[in-house]
Write a protein that holds these residues in place. Sequence first.
Motif, PDB file in Angstrom:
ATOM      1  N   HIS A 181     -23.595   8.661  25.866  1.00  0.00           N
ATOM      2  CA  HIS A 181     -22.750   8.407  27.036  1.00  0.00           C
ATOM      3  C   HIS A 181     -21.324   8.844  26.736  1.00  0.00           C
ATOM      4  CE1 HIS A 181     -22.848   4.632  24.684  1.00  0.00           C
ATOM      5  NE2 HIS A 181     -21.563   4.594  24.957  1.00  0.00           N
ATOM      6  N   TYR A 182     -21.167   9.616  25.658  1.00  0.00           N
ATOM      7  CA  TYR A 182     -19.844   9.947  25.171  1.00  0.00           C
ATOM      8  C   TYR A 182     -19.798  11.419  24.762  1.00  0.00           C
ATOM      9  CZ  TYR A 182     -15.579   8.933  22.525  1.00  0.00           C
ATOM     10  OH  TYR A 182     -14.298   8.915  22.047  1.00  0.00           O
ATOM     11  N   LEU A 183     -19.109  12.251  25.553  1.00  0.00           N
ATOM     12  CA  LEU A 183     -19.094  13.702  25.321  1.00  0.00           C
ATOM     13  C   LEU A 183     -18.636  14.082  23.918  1.00  0.00           C
ATOM     14  CD1 LEU A 183     -19.281  16.687  26.239  1.00  0.00           C
ATOM     15  CD2 LEU A 183     -17.008  16.460  27.222  1.00  0.00           C
ATOM     16  N   ASP A 184     -17.580  13.426  23.459  1.00  0.00           N
ATOM     17  CA  ASP A 184     -17.015  13.766  22.151  1.00  0.00           C
ATOM     18  C   ASP A 184     -18.047  13.719  21.031  1.00  0.00           C
ATOM     19  OD1 ASP A 184     -14.571  14.338  22.955  1.00  0.00           O
ATOM     20  OD2 ASP A 184     -13.533  12.690  21.932  1.00  0.00           O
ATOM     21  N   GLU A 185     -18.989  12.789  21.194  1.00  0.00           N
ATOM     22  CA  GLU A 185     -19.971  12.595  20.151  1.00  0.00           C
ATOM     23  C   GLU A 185     -20.866  13.821  19.965  1.00  0.00           C
ATOM     24  OE1 GLU A 185     -21.156   8.439  20.063  1.00  0.00           O
ATOM     25  OE2 GLU A 185     -23.160   9.313  20.206  1.00  0.00           O
ATOM     26  N   LEU A 186     -21.093  14.544  21.056  1.00  0.00           N
ATOM     27  CA  LEU A 186     -21.996  15.696  20.994  1.00  0.00           C
ATOM     28  C   LEU A 186     -21.251  17.019  21.042  1.00  0.00           C
ATOM     29  CD1 LEU A 186     -24.834  14.496  23.379  1.00  0.00           C
ATOM     30  CD2 LEU A 186     -24.749  14.345  20.902  1.00  0.00           C
ATOM     31  N   SER A 187     -19.935  16.946  21.276  1.00  0.00           N
ATOM     32  CA  SER A 187     -19.195  18.185  21.521  1.00  0.00           C
ATOM     33  C   SER A 187     -19.160  19.106  20.300  1.00  0.00           C
ATOM     34  CB  SER A 187     -17.772  17.884  21.987  1.00  0.00           C
ATOM     35  OG  SER A 187     -17.074  17.233  20.955  1.00  0.00           O
ATOM     36  N   LYS A 188     -19.383  18.541  19.128  1.00  0.00           N
ATOM     37  CA  LYS A 188     -19.348  19.394  17.944  1.00  0.00           C
ATOM     38  C   LYS A 188     -20.718  19.951  17.577  1.00  0.00           C
ATOM     39  CE  LYS A 188     -15.127  17.834  15.888  1.00  0.00           C
ATOM     40  NZ  LYS A 188     -14.882  16.533  16.548  1.00  0.00           N
ATOM     41  N   ILE A 189     -21.756  19.480  18.231  1.00  0.00           N
ATOM     42  CA  ILE A 189     -23.075  19.953  17.805  1.00  0.00           C
ATOM     43  C   ILE A 189     -23.930  20.591  18.900  1.00  0.00           C
ATOM     44  CG2 ILE A 189     -23.258  18.402  15.818  1.00  0.00           C
ATOM     45  CD1 ILE A 189     -25.099  16.642  17.506  1.00  0.00           C
ATOM     46  N   ALA A 190     -23.768  20.164  20.146  1.00  0.00           N
ATOM     47  CA  ALA A 190     -24.694  20.649  21.181  1.00  0.00           C
ATOM     48  C   ALA A 190     -24.427  22.113  21.537  1.00  0.00           C
ATOM     49  CB  ALA A 190     -24.599  19.777  22.419  1.00  0.00           C
ATOM     50  N   THR A 191     -25.509  22.845  21.773  1.00  0.00           N
ATOM     51  CA  THR A 191     -25.373  24.242  22.207  1.00  0.00           C
ATOM     52  C   THR A 191     -25.393  24.312  23.728  1.00  0.00           C
ATOM     53  OG1 THR A 191     -27.765  24.500  22.069  1.00  0.00           O
ATOM     54  CG2 THR A 191     -26.499  25.168  20.138  1.00  0.00           C
ATOM     55  N   ASN A 192     -25.957  23.283  24.344  1.00  0.00           N
ATOM     56  CA  ASN A 192     -26.061  23.209  25.802  1.00  0.00           C
ATOM     57  C   ASN A 192     -25.910  21.762  26.243  1.00  0.00           C
ATOM     58  OD1 ASN A 192     -27.968  25.467  24.769  1.00  0.00           O
ATOM     59  ND2 ASN A 192     -27.463  26.041  26.860  1.00  0.00           N
ATOM     60  N   TYR A 193     -25.509  21.598  27.486  1.00  0.00           N
ATOM     61  CA  TYR A 193     -25.336  20.238  28.004  1.00  0.00           C
ATOM     62  C   TYR A 193     -25.993  20.077  29.359  1.00  0.00           C
ATOM     63  CZ  TYR A 193     -21.568  20.048  24.602  1.00  0.00           C
ATOM     64  OH  TYR A 193     -20.855  20.085  23.451  1.00  0.00           O
ATOM     65  N   GLY A 194     -26.489  18.864  29.604  1.00  0.00           N
ATOM     66  CA  GLY A 194     -26.922  18.485  30.943  1.00  0.00           C
ATOM     67  C   GLY A 194     -26.201  17.188  31.263  1.00  0.00           C
ATOM     68  N   PHE A 195     -25.439  17.203  32.355  1.00  0.00           N
ATOM     69  CA  PHE A 195     -24.720  15.993  32.752  1.00  0.00           C
ATOM     70  C   PHE A 195     -25.495  15.295  33.851  1.00  0.00           C
ATOM     71  CE2 PHE A 195     -21.504  18.712  30.882  1.00  0.00           C
ATOM     72  CZ  PHE A 195     -20.780  17.813  30.090  1.00  0.00           C
ATOM     73  N   ILE A 196     -25.739  14.015  33.646  1.00  0.00           N
ATOM     74  CA  ILE A 196     -26.493  13.243  34.640  1.00  0.00           C
ATOM     75  C   ILE A 196     -25.653  12.048  35.087  1.00  0.00           C
ATOM     76  CG2 ILE A 196     -27.740  11.957  32.804  1.00  0.00           C
ATOM     77  CD1 ILE A 196     -30.185  11.860  34.727  1.00  0.00           C
ATOM     78  N   ASP A 197     -25.712  11.774  36.396  1.00  0.00           N
ATOM     79  CA  ASP A 197     -24.996  10.622  36.934  1.00  0.00           C
ATOM     80  C   ASP A 197     -25.812  10.051  38.080  1.00  0.00           C
ATOM     81  OD1 ASP A 197     -22.994   8.748  37.208  1.00  0.00           O
ATOM     82  OD2 ASP A 197     -21.760  10.005  38.514  1.00  0.00           O
ATOM     83  N   LYS A 198     -26.025   8.754  38.073  1.00  0.00           N
ATOM     84  CA  LYS A 198     -26.805   8.068  39.119  1.00  0.00           C
ATOM     85  C   LYS A 198     -28.129   8.779  39.406  1.00  0.00           C
ATOM     86  CE  LYS A 198     -22.744   6.097  41.378  1.00  0.00           C
ATOM     87  NZ  LYS A 198     -21.596   6.962  41.026  1.00  0.00           N
ATOM     88  N   GLY A 199     -28.769   9.232  38.341  1.00  0.00           N
ATOM     89  CA  GLY A 199     -30.086   9.847  38.485  1.00  0.00           C
ATOM     90  C   GLY A 199     -30.078  11.325  38.845  1.00  0.00           C
ATOM     91  N   HIS A 200     -28.882  11.872  39.151  1.00  0.00           N
ATOM     92  CA  HIS A 200     -28.793  13.284  39.533  1.00  0.00           C
ATOM     93  C   HIS A 200     -28.227  14.137  38.413  1.00  0.00           C
ATOM     94  CE1 HIS A 200     -29.426  12.761  43.873  1.00  0.00           C
ATOM     95  NE2 HIS A 200     -28.831  11.596  43.690  1.00  0.00           N
ATOM     96  N   ILE A 201     -28.739  15.362  38.286  1.00  0.00           N
ATOM     97  CA  ILE A 201     -28.106  16.303  37.365  1.00  0.00           C
ATOM     98  C   ILE A 201     -26.884  16.894  38.057  1.00  0.00           C
ATOM     99  CG2 ILE A 201     -28.349  18.564  36.226  1.00  0.00           C
ATOM    100  CD1 ILE A 201     -29.691  16.293  34.713  1.00  0.00           C
ATOM    101  N   VAL A 202     -25.740  16.690  37.440  1.00  0.00           N
ATOM    102  CA  VAL A 202     -24.498  17.182  38.016  1.00  0.00           C
ATOM    103  C   VAL A 202     -24.310  18.648  37.624  1.00  0.00           C
ATOM    104  CG1 VAL A 202     -21.995  16.801  38.118  1.00  0.00           C
ATOM    105  CG2 VAL A 202     -23.533  14.862  37.757  1.00  0.00           C
ATOM    106  N   GLU A 203     -24.621  18.969  36.379  1.00  0.00           N
ATOM    107  CA  GLU A 203     -24.426  20.332  35.894  1.00  0.00           C
ATOM    108  C   GLU A 203     -25.198  20.567  34.601  1.00  0.00           C
ATOM    109  OE1 GLU A 203     -20.287  21.303  35.156  1.00  0.00           O
ATOM    110  OE2 GLU A 203     -20.676  23.377  35.786  1.00  0.00           O
TER     111      GLU A 203
END
Length: 232
Positions: free
Chosen positions: A190-212
């Motif tokens: 639930h915290y972007l910073d935690e994954l910002s150094k390792i993830a190659t791709n992101y999926g943002f989800i909010d209230k059950g919807h994929i935002v981006e």
Amino acid sequence: MKNMIETKNLSKTYKAFTAVDHVSLHIKKGSIYGFLGPNGAGKSTTMKMLLGLTAPTDGDFQIDNLTFPNDRVQILKKIGSFIESPSFYPNLTGKENLDIIRRILGLPESSVDEALELVGLSEFGNRLAKKYSLGMKQRLGLASALLGEPPILILDEPTNGLDPEGIIEIRKLVLDLNKKSNITILISSHYLDELSKIATNYGFIDKGHIVEEISYEELNSKIREKTTVKIK
Ligand code: ADP
Ligand code: MG
């Protein structure tokens, strides 16, 4: 590059409440996919559906070209998972705990030592699980996910409750695993910073919807644009 995990309109409704709403994810082979969203966004529910732990109310998914629910058992064989805080028998050693799971999975005895080695717990394998620190328990959880070296890992908030040092350790481990054996890793936070150094791709989800859904490069150029605008 082909997708290792692909969901199409995956949904989960509890009575009148929709926890996961038409989620379509595209997770490339060999990627580290950061699944990000606030508490209650639907991350765990989505991951549980991928693991066959809860049934979708709509939509479907494919994992390594296998289709759910027809290929459910074959799909499960490809995934190592860590969902919520894994629990262990406190009065058994780390190694004994892993051995129970190893037997259920029908893997060779050597896979326990291999998994302990991968997470850096070899020298603590004979210690009782109740004597493990929180960080060691999380690593034992990862070790159980790694038994048999599956090509896909699904990790639900594996750094939850860890101190900064423990978080760095898990991050390093995820990165090493991905580099070493090209494992596809779906990891939530639930915290972007935690994954910002390792993830190659992101999926943002909010209230059950994929935002981006966005790559690391795209995200960074967006952040740079925003910063530039602010400076002006
Ligand atoms: P996250 O993992 O992103 O924090 P969850 O997937 O755990 O979110 O939960 C998404 C939403 O679904 C939350 O509002 C949660 O309360 C609800 N929810 C989860 N499991 C159930 C259930 N078994 N029955 C009813 N609602 C549930
Ligand atoms: Mg969750």
